[in-house]
Design a protein around this motif. Sequence first.
Motif, PDB file in Angstrom:
ATOM      1  N   THR A 116       0.700  -1.114   0.325  1.00  0.00           N
ATOM      2  CA  THR A 116       0.307  -0.064   0.178  1.00  0.00           C
ATOM      3  C   THR A 116       1.024   0.738  -0.215  1.00  0.00           C
ATOM      4  O   THR A 116       0.443   2.584  -0.420  1.00  0.00           O
ATOM      5  N   GLY A 143      -5.329  -2.899  -8.987  1.00  0.00           N
ATOM      6  CA  GLY A 143      -4.371  -3.283  -8.360  1.00  0.00           C
ATOM      7  C   GLY A 143      -3.462  -2.111  -8.832  1.00  0.00           C
ATOM      8  O   GLY A 143      -1.744  -2.121  -7.563  1.00  0.00           O
ATOM      9  N   THR A 154      -9.867  -1.677  -3.588  1.00  0.00           N
ATOM     10  CA  THR A 154      -9.163  -1.708  -2.357  1.00  0.00           C
ATOM     11  C   THR A 154      -7.764  -0.985  -2.178  1.00  0.00           C
ATOM     12  O   THR A 154      -8.154   0.034  -2.644  1.00  0.00           O
ATOM     13  N   GLU A 196      -5.820   0.902  -3.978  1.00  0.00           N
ATOM     14  CA  GLU A 196      -6.361   1.521  -5.254  1.00  0.00           C
ATOM     15  C   GLU A 196      -6.606   2.525  -5.231  1.00  0.00           C
ATOM     16  O   GLU A 196      -6.893   3.678  -5.066  1.00  0.00           O
ATOM     17  N   ASP A 234      -8.069   3.344   6.423  1.00  0.00           N
ATOM     18  CA  ASP A 234      -7.289   2.815   5.849  1.00  0.00           C
ATOM     19  C   ASP A 234      -5.502   4.117   5.626  1.00  0.00           C
ATOM     20  O   ASP A 234      -6.451   5.274   5.168  1.00  0.00           O
TER      21      ASP A 234
END
Length: 870
Positions: A359, A540, A564, A567, A601
């Motif tokens: 990430t 991704g 995700t 992303e 996140d």
Amino acid sequence: MVHALGLLAILGLLAEEAAPPTLRLPAGARPMRQAVELAVDPNLEVFSGSIEIDLEVREPSRILWLNAAGLRVTSASLGPAGDLGPAEVVPGGDDFVGFSTGSPLAPGPARLRASFEGRVSRRDNEGIFAVEEGDAWYVFTQFEAIAARRAFPCFDEPSYKIPWEVTLRVPHGTVALSNSPVVTTRADGERDAVRFAPTPPLPSYLVAFAVGPFELVDVGPSGRNRTPTRLAVPRGRGADTAWARESTPPILALLEDYFDRPYPYEKLDQVAIPGAGFAMEHPGLVTYGLTSMVQRPGEETIASRRDWAGTCAHELAHQWFGNLVTMAWWDDTWLSESFASWLGDKVTDRFRPGWGVATDRAADRSRALANDSVATARRIRQPIASKDDIVNAFDDVTYEKGQAVLEMLEAWLGEDAFRRGVRAYLDRHAGGHATAADFTAALSAATGREVTSVLGTFLDQTGAPVIAAEVRCDGVPRLLLSQRPYRALGSPAEPKAWKLPVCARVSGREAPVCTVLTGETGEIRLEGGPCPSWFYANSGAAGYFRPVQSAAESRRLLEGSHLTAVERVAVAGDLGALVASGDVAAGDVLGLVPLLARDPDRHVVAATAGILRDLDPLVPDALAPRFRHLVREAFGERALSLGWTARPGDGEDVRLLRRSVVGVTAGLGRDPDLAREAVARAGRWLDDPSTLDPDLVPAALAAAAGAGGRPLFERLKAEALKTDDREQRERLLWGLGGVRDPDLVRDALALLLDDRLDPRESIVVLWALAYERDTRRLAFEFLKANYEALVARLPHDEMSPVPYLPYVGVGLCAADTRREIEGFFAKRAATITGGPRILAQALERVDQCVALRQAQRASVSAHLESRPGS
Ligand SMILES: [Zn+2]
């Protein structure tokens, strides 16, 4: 006639030979082996030495040219191995020295011996240099790219890979380390003559040694060959190496697994250099900055542990990629640097899967794309026409863009197939050299795909494409794609096209759908499926491009929870870039900030803070209070609930999230409550460092310095001048860069010229102040007024901050400042190796910022004016 012409030709040849080479050495002679003997005493600023080089002469030549810089050659002999005669030393300017016996050297084996003297630098971290730590001096070397010539005359080009026999004559009892193990230590008067085993074939830039009263920490055997592994740290710091001891063996083992090859050298010493902000992969003697390798118990930060692991993995990856197989010339620097960065992160992710390395990569890729958006960027494989080009080759494009392009290739080719190609490449070229063509040939052979032309469009041109995509559902559903070059406002438009793999995620399908886009347009057919309700054109976020998406489309994807974390981080970065290209209105992106800032996140939250920092220069002063209010509204609730205090049981992600939200709310948002508490916290921390989470110290000190007035400033300053602890000084100097009051800003800037501080450390004050809206003008004025004095103090090596100083003015973001920067720096940059390109890039950054402000300021203002006041 014929004879006369022949004579003229020979005379011409002799005249030509008398002039030193301009960049590369003539190919008429090459080294087969080099012995180096050096007398080095860390307490002395001079060294002396001798070399013996076995040569193979291919073409007769009257002068044998070698690289040498800053050396005084005192004697030389040259000739066939058994018949050396005295040689005349021919001066060759800054980078060369010639040796001549008066008659041409005949083709065949020959030998050169020479004695010389040189200087041990105490300012520059290149060649042979010395650093004081505690009460002792230590000597280190840093030869990459072209500084081995500062230590001894040699063939200082990566294409010459030979065994080296190093002997160091050092003060009796002093530790001496080099690439290979010690063979003998012989007492010789007051000195020890330490002879090292001959190395495997190495280019000159990988030869290294270190001398000083080191503490050697045994890590034990590591890797498949049970390689003896140690750490070398300044006296007294052995107890602070727990993390380096713990992490090195598993990282080495993971790399061996990837290559399916053992670590290729006889021993592994990792050496800490006080004050260095870099690391270097010398075989058997890897060097790191002291503060990267060594952390006192209780002062360790999450960031420092992760940075060390990532750096260690990068440097150890080089042992195969760069050291075992070496680039033939500096135009392929990317081949070893991009690869080491790519595999270093991959291995770090395997070493600690919970760290979210993948990430982090999405944010790094976005930064690489941003750096690549200037027309003055280098290509990954930039032709090397000068010394400037060699020095410029170690930039973000080589490391970050190169890494991102390799990630894209791996995602396209598949992890296993890509690894097969890498292993085949190493099998074929181990011990020798290779080029980009060799690498892509191995990948093509292993995967059955045509890799060369895809990679070529990224290696040999700057920039990256933007990809527009739309769904068509008349007939077979399909995704229509088109590409155009990304162009930031303020940069020139250039026609370019890429061959690129595009993989999209589409609703209702598990696996991504892919194509290789070879022309301006293309499509992905979605056979056997319904018309998709959503898609994301960069699955991704692995592609090195920006998908064009409106703010509304981004909102739908984010609110629909389709993406995700990787992303979502990419989307945040892309939104910033699309504002910079004028594709999306800045006000619309500000409207998305609350949604992004709430993301679960921490990486997305940090990327959102990044968008705001980039938009800050666009905000008119009159609206700055509303902008700060927006920042506080987006992050403040989380910041206040997390606060400055770590709670027992907080995981690393929570601690890093706290650092982000508290940092941005206190910094960009100027939250008065957080600032007040920061002042109190900073005072307590000065008395007792255990009262603050080490990861929060930089943000807390910066916020405190901005709000704490003169008393706190004086305390921080006094502490920075008093402490003999580098790590502590680093923290305090960063904190001092947080001041806002003009008088304090001037006093903080004066620290850059204070002889009690190492300018390599105090320079952070300048960078911190150049970064902030309220202080950047003062920082720029200080720089102009004190440029010569500052530059005289700073290192002038290849990692010097000097060529980057024009960036101090970039944040001012004004056309008249651009003229000021150009007027002030143009002549000065021309005298610095690598300086002209860096100046050109800084000026283009100003152009971009000015154009962005012009295009987007109204949109930012309208959005802020539509909000409640502060
Ligand atoms: Zn590297």
